[in-house]
Motif scaffolding. Structure first.
Motif, PDB file in Angstrom:
ATOM      1  N   LEU A   3       0.840  -1.190   0.000  1.00  0.00           N
ATOM      2  CA  LEU A   3       0.000   0.000   0.000  1.00  0.00           C
ATOM      3  C   LEU A   3       0.877   1.242   0.000  1.00  0.00           C
ATOM      4  CD1 LEU A   3      -2.572  -1.185   2.699  1.00  0.00           C
ATOM      5  CD2 LEU A   3      -2.763  -1.381   0.208  1.00  0.00           C
ATOM      6  N   SER A   5       1.045   5.785  -0.277  1.00  0.00           N
ATOM      7  CA  SER A   5       0.429   7.110  -0.314  1.00  0.00           C
ATOM      8  C   SER A   5       1.216   7.918  -1.335  1.00  0.00           C
ATOM      9  CB  SER A   5       0.475   7.787   1.054  1.00  0.00           C
ATOM     10  OG  SER A   5      -0.377   7.129   1.969  1.00  0.00           O
ATOM     11  N   LEU A  14      -4.439   7.388  -1.523  1.00  0.00           N
ATOM     12  CA  LEU A  14      -4.108   6.029  -1.146  1.00  0.00           C
ATOM     13  C   LEU A  14      -4.067   5.147  -2.382  1.00  0.00           C
ATOM     14  CD1 LEU A  14      -3.746   3.744   0.978  1.00  0.00           C
ATOM     15  CD2 LEU A  14      -6.250   3.640   1.124  1.00  0.00           C
ATOM     16  N   ILE A  16      -2.390   1.249  -4.295  1.00  0.00           N
ATOM     17  CA  ILE A  16      -1.854  -0.093  -4.132  1.00  0.00           C
ATOM     18  C   ILE A  16      -0.857  -0.337  -5.253  1.00  0.00           C
ATOM     19  CG2 ILE A  16      -3.758  -1.166  -5.453  1.00  0.00           C
ATOM     20  CD1 ILE A  16      -3.496  -3.569  -3.472  1.00  0.00           C
ATOM     21  N   LEU A  25      -6.710   3.252  -4.975  1.00  0.00           N
ATOM     22  CA  LEU A  25      -7.596   2.293  -4.318  1.00  0.00           C
ATOM     23  C   LEU A  25      -9.041   2.768  -4.276  1.00  0.00           C
ATOM     24  CD1 LEU A  25      -5.779   0.660  -1.248  1.00  0.00           C
ATOM     25  CD2 LEU A  25      -6.922  -0.484  -3.128  1.00  0.00           C
ATOM     26  N   MET A  40      -4.732   7.147   3.805  1.00  0.00           N
ATOM     27  CA  MET A  40      -4.242   6.000   4.560  1.00  0.00           C
ATOM     28  C   MET A  40      -4.813   5.939   5.977  1.00  0.00           C
ATOM     29  SD  MET A  40      -2.398   3.234   4.645  1.00  0.00           S
ATOM     30  CE  MET A  40      -1.097   3.182   3.404  1.00  0.00           C
ATOM     31  N   ALA A  54      -9.213  -3.976  -0.007  1.00  0.00           N
ATOM     32  CA  ALA A  54      -8.001  -3.737  -0.803  1.00  0.00           C
ATOM     33  C   ALA A  54      -7.534  -5.029  -1.466  1.00  0.00           C
ATOM     34  CB  ALA A  54      -6.900  -3.167   0.087  1.00  0.00           C
ATOM     35  N   GLU A  58      -6.755  -5.798  -5.419  1.00  0.00           N
ATOM     36  CA  GLU A  58      -5.522  -6.425  -5.901  1.00  0.00           C
ATOM     37  C   GLU A  58      -5.837  -7.641  -6.773  1.00  0.00           C
ATOM     38  OE1 GLU A  58      -1.300  -7.654  -3.918  1.00  0.00           O
ATOM     39  OE2 GLU A  58      -3.070  -8.648  -3.091  1.00  0.00           O
ATOM     40  N   TRP A 206       6.664   1.620   0.544  1.00  0.00           N
ATOM     41  CA  TRP A 206       5.272   1.222   0.709  1.00  0.00           C
ATOM     42  C   TRP A 206       5.069   0.541   2.057  1.00  0.00           C
ATOM     43  CZ3 TRP A 206       7.359  -0.180  -4.327  1.00  0.00           C
ATOM     44  CH2 TRP A 206       8.260  -1.246  -4.269  1.00  0.00           C
ATOM     45  N   THR A 209       1.801  -5.386   3.921  1.00  0.00           N
ATOM     46  CA  THR A 209       0.945  -6.055   4.896  1.00  0.00           C
ATOM     47  C   THR A 209       1.563  -7.384   5.321  1.00  0.00           C
ATOM     48  OG1 THR A 209      -0.403  -6.910   3.075  1.00  0.00           O
ATOM     49  CG2 THR A 209      -1.164  -4.911   4.169  1.00  0.00           C
TER      50      THR A 209
END
Length: 340
Positions: A3, A5, A14, A16, A25, A40, A54, A58, A206, A209
Motif C-alpha cells: 500500500l 500514499s 491512497l 496499491i 484504491l 491511509m 483492498a 488487488e 510502501w 501487509t
C-alpha cells in the motif's frame, strides 16, 4: 499487499502497488462496488474490513479486470502513512547498543535485557522518498539509522505479547535521521534526544501487509520475527548489513510495553531501533578502533549536503533520500549564557 500514499500535486491519495504500477484504491474500489477511503489514516481505521476490500482490488488487477493505473509525470511517493497518529522508536537490537557502548569505552547496560524501551519522535516531521531539506546544525555530524517500522492496524490497550502481532497492519523501511552534535549536546541533560532527532524521519516506499511476509516469518514464544536482510548504501557504497531477525526485543514485546496503561491507535508507528551496523555513530566508532589497532588514523564519515542514502530491506523495498541544505538557516547550538 503493498500500500502506498502518493501525490500528483494534489492532496495525498491512497494507492496499491501491483506489477510495478500504482492504482488508486478509492477509484478502483468504486468500480467493484467497494467504499475504500482515499487516505491511509481512514483506511487503517477501517481495520480488517478495509484490508479485505483492498485485497479484492488487488485480485481484480491481477485478473486483468482493472487496468487503469495512475500515470502522471508529477507522481511522487509520500510516506505510506503521511500523518501518523504517533511515532515511537524502540531500541531492540542488542548488537547496535553493545557495539556503540563498547566504542565509547563503557560497559553494556544490563537494563537492556530486562525490558524494551522506546521514545516518542516527531510524527509531524515525516517524509517519503526523495529530497529532505535540513538546517545547518543538522549537518553537524548528520547520521542515518537503518530500521524497520511497524504500523498499528487496530486500537488496543494493555495488549499481551501473545496477541500483539495481530495489531500490526504491516511494515515499512524507516530512516531515523539524527543530528549527532545536537543530540549529544542536549542528552547531557538526561532529556532527549529531542532536537537531535525531531526534524526528519523517512518511511517507505510502501506499507507491506503482514501476510505478504509469511514466507519470512519466524515464530517465537515472544512474538514473530522475520528473516529480512537490511542494508544501507551511502552514495552507492554498501556500508551496513544486518537482519530483522536479529531483533532481541520483538515488535510484540514493544507493543506490549507501549500499550501498558494507554491506547495505541490505527496509524501509530513503532520503529525497531537501529540494526547492528545501521548508523555511522556505530560504524565510525568501530572503524576508529580498528584503525587505532593498526596504528592508523581515521576520519569519521557523516552525511553531507547533496549525499544520497539508500536503505533496503528484503520484501519491504528500497527507501532512497537525498540530503539538501536549506538556503536560509541559523544555528541553535549551545552558546555561553549570560548570568544576571
Amino acid at each position: 499487499m503493498k500500500l502506498v500514499s502518493y501525490t500528483t500535486k494534489k492532496k495525498d491519495r491512497l494507492g496499491i502497488f501491483v506489477n510495478e504500477k500504482i492504482f488508486d484504491l478509492n477509484e478502483c474500489g468504486v468500480g467493484l462496488g467497494l467504499d475504500i477511503p482515499n487516505r491511509m489514516n481512514r483506511f487503517l481505521r477501517g481495520g480488517e474490513e478495509m484490508l479485505q476490500s483492498a485485497k479484492q482490488v488487488e485480485e481484480a488487477i491481477l485478473a486483468g479486470r482493472i487496468t487503469s493505473n495512475v500515470e502522471s509525470s508529477d507522481l511522487k511517493l509520500l510516506s505510506p502513512v503521511p500523518k501518523p497518529t504517533s511515532t515511537r522508536d524502540g531500541y531492540a537490537f542488542r548488537q547496535h547498543v553493545a557495539t556503540a557502548r563498547r566504542n565509547r569505552g563503557v560497559e553494556m547496560i544490563p537494563e537492556f535485557d530486562q525490558f524494551p524501551v522506546f521514545y516518542f519522535t516527531n510524527h509531524n516531521a515525516v517524509f517519503g522518498e526523495g529530497e529532505i531539506k535540513v538546517e545547518d546544525d543538522h549537518l553537524q555530524k548528520l547520521d542515518f539509522e537503518l530500521e524497520v517500522a511497524a504500523v498499528i492496524g487496530k486500537k488496543g490497550k494493555n495488549i499481551s505479547v501473545e496477541k500483539a502481532d495481530s495489531y500490526i497492519a504491516g511494515f515499512m523501511v524507516m530512516n531515523d535521521l539524527s543530528a549527532r552534535v545536537l543530540q549529544m549536546e542536549e542528552m547531557k541533560l538526561n532529556l532527549g534526544p529531542a532536537k537531535g532527532k525531531d526534524f526528519a524521519t523517512s518511511f517507505g516506499p510502501w506499507l507491506v501487509t503482514t501476510e505478504e511476509l509469511e514466507q519470512f516469518k519466524i515464530e517465537t514464544p515472544n512474538g514473530n520475527k522475520y528473516d529480512l536482510r537490511m542494508t544501507a548504501k551511502h552514495n552507492g557504497k554498501l556500508i551496513s548489513n544486518g537482519n530483522m531477525k536479529d531483533m532481541n526485543w520483538t515488535f510484540a514485546e514493544l507493543i506490549e510495553r507501549a500499550s501498558y496503561g494507554v491506547n495505541i491507535f490505527p496509524g501509530d508507528i513503532i520503529g525497531s531501533g537501529t540494526v547492528g551496523t545501521g548508523c555511522y555513530l556505530e560504524l565510525n566508532g568501530t572503524w576508529a578502533l580498528e584503525a587505532k589497532e593498526k596504528g592508523n588514523t581515521f576520519t569519521p564519515i557523516w552525511l553531507k549536503d547533496g549525499d544520497e542514502i539508500e536503505l533496503e530491506i528484503t520484501g519491504l523495498g528500497v527507501l532512497k533520500n537525498k540530503i539538501i541544505k536549506s538556503k536560509k538557516s541559523r544555528s541553535i547550538l549551545a552558546k555561553k549564557k549570560k548570568t544576571s
